[in-house]
Design a protein around this motif. Sequence first.
Motif, PDB file in Angstrom:
ATOM      1  N   UNK A  80       7.013  -7.382  -4.285  1.00  0.00           N
ATOM      2  CA  UNK A  80       5.688  -7.739  -3.801  1.00  0.00           C
ATOM      3  C   UNK A  80       4.734  -8.087  -4.935  1.00  0.00           C
ATOM      4  N   UNK A  81       5.054  -7.694  -6.150  1.00  0.00           N
ATOM      5  CA  UNK A  81       4.179  -7.922  -7.292  1.00  0.00           C
ATOM      6  C   UNK A  81       4.477  -9.241  -7.990  1.00  0.00           C
ATOM      7  N   UNK A 118       0.821  -1.214   0.000  1.00  0.00           N
ATOM      8  CA  UNK A 118       0.000   0.000   0.000  1.00  0.00           C
ATOM      9  C   UNK A 118       0.852   1.259   0.000  1.00  0.00           C
ATOM     10  N   UNK A 119       2.011   1.204   0.644  1.00  0.00           N
ATOM     11  CA  UNK A 119       2.868   2.390   0.751  1.00  0.00           C
ATOM     12  C   UNK A 119       3.779   2.588  -0.453  1.00  0.00           C
ATOM     13  N   UNK A 120       4.262   1.492  -1.053  1.00  0.00           N
ATOM     14  CA  UNK A 120       5.306   1.606  -2.072  1.00  0.00           C
ATOM     15  C   UNK A 120       4.947   0.993  -3.422  1.00  0.00           C
ATOM     16  N   UNK A 121       3.873   0.226  -3.496  1.00  0.00           N
ATOM     17  CA  UNK A 121       3.564  -0.464  -4.746  1.00  0.00           C
ATOM     18  C   UNK A 121       4.207  -1.839  -4.788  1.00  0.00           C
ATOM     19  N   UNK A 122       4.479  -2.360  -5.978  1.00  0.00           N
ATOM     20  CA  UNK A 122       4.957  -3.742  -6.109  1.00  0.00           C
ATOM     21  C   UNK A 122       6.417  -3.962  -5.750  1.00  0.00           C
ATOM     22  N   UNK A 123       7.176  -2.910  -5.518  1.00  0.00           N
ATOM     23  CA  UNK A 123       8.590  -3.030  -5.141  1.00  0.00           C
ATOM     24  C   UNK A 123       8.836  -2.100  -3.960  1.00  0.00           C
TER      25      UNK A 123
END
Length: 486
Positions: A72-73, A52-57
């Motif tokens: 995370x993606x 939620x804070x940074x996106x997929x990385x």
Amino acid sequence: MTSHPDDPGTGTADLPPTRCPVHPALSDAGLVDLLGPENEKDPMGLYERLRAEHGPVAPIVLDGGIPAWLLLGYRENLEVSRTPSRFSRDSRHWHAWKDGRITADSPLLPVVGWQPMCTFADGDEHERLRAALTESMGRLDRRGIRRHVTRFTHQLVNDFCADGGAELVTAFAQQLPMLVLTQLLGMPDEYGPRLVEATRDLMKGTETALRSDAYVTGALQGLVDRRRAEPGEDLASWLLAHPSGLTEEEVVQHLRLVLLTGNETTTNLMANTLRMVLTDPRFRASLAGGHMTLPDAIEHVLWNEPPLTVVPGRWATGDTELGGQRIKAGDMLLLGLAAGNVDPAIRPDIAAPMYGNRSHLAFSGGPHECPGQDIGRAITDTAIDTLLLRLPDLRLAVDESELTWLSSWISRHLVALPVEFMPRRPESESTEDPSATIFAPRPRRLPAEGAPEAATGGPEATAPGRVPWWVALWRWLLGRPSGTAP
């Protein structure tokens, strides 16, 4: 190197919106420590907060404040694992290594310190080492593996079946994979218990990780010395004789790789699958009702609870961009397998069943995808099948809310799985099909006065020579013939 727009996760539609004019630098202070208490308490919750804070990385730090990127993606994990030209497996690219920030006593070293094996190589060298490992593992007899699993499962169940209860993590899931792996490598059975403790310790990155790593390496060096003098039909002998010409150190390190990853991943997969069978009524109903086979169930577990949550690592070979973040040459990237498997971009409905779907990230991907994953599946499938045939009335002995987990930076494992069942006498061991040697349950003691008649062999007891209903059910689920008991 500029990625091709058709590569997974590289199109502009896959990039998250920029949250500020400048993306956070990897060296920013105040980043989450992946070896810290938040990850130990709730790793999946941490991954979602970072997403939620940074996106997929997401930028994170490791032991000693060493910065890294956590993927995370789903698409970003695949992109990194499939493009070794941009993201190398060779940890000598790591700027923290070059700058002397990784000390000799760092608990990260047993996992990320460069070693002469295929997991730290790319290109031609990777192909040479990988060929030796995969071709040697390909010589393993799959039926022989299942016979080992069945035999050791019977041994372990015999140790506790008369008690009417057991703790399946320490008494079963943590023991069986190592017993099987020592056989495949060519080691005596007695090495198993100590190796279980040592491999778990070094994978956790504890203060004693280096000492445990030294024990594992020393045991394997002794095995290689013996097999060089007296070759056998085992993985150590085949690696020594492979035409790729592995050095003795390369043989030791590849045996270490098989032992560490094979034990950790299979132990966690077995524990996670058993927990779901015992606690999820939809899961057990589907399994018993014939809508799902045990191998299908294992794939579902691999989606939601992969044996390794994080796999280190990859190192950027040059400045690049990934998931909206600016990656510098020498940066370390961690494959977030658990986070990628629940990426909302590919799993908008997390509750949807994933039975039989093998497109998960549990065994990574690309040229470094786990070569022993089917062996891990076979061990898990055969072990749980045999266990449930021996103890078909297996049930959880505590409320599900009482189960607890321990998390390290790369894995999350169940602490204990207490179960109960009707006490039974130990049965003779078998190395054949488990359903061919399982007998009807027999109570250890006579029931108290007034107990149901079936418990003493009354009208509902299985007739001599007939297959018990629960054996017939499992044979039907597994596509095996029913009939009379042997």
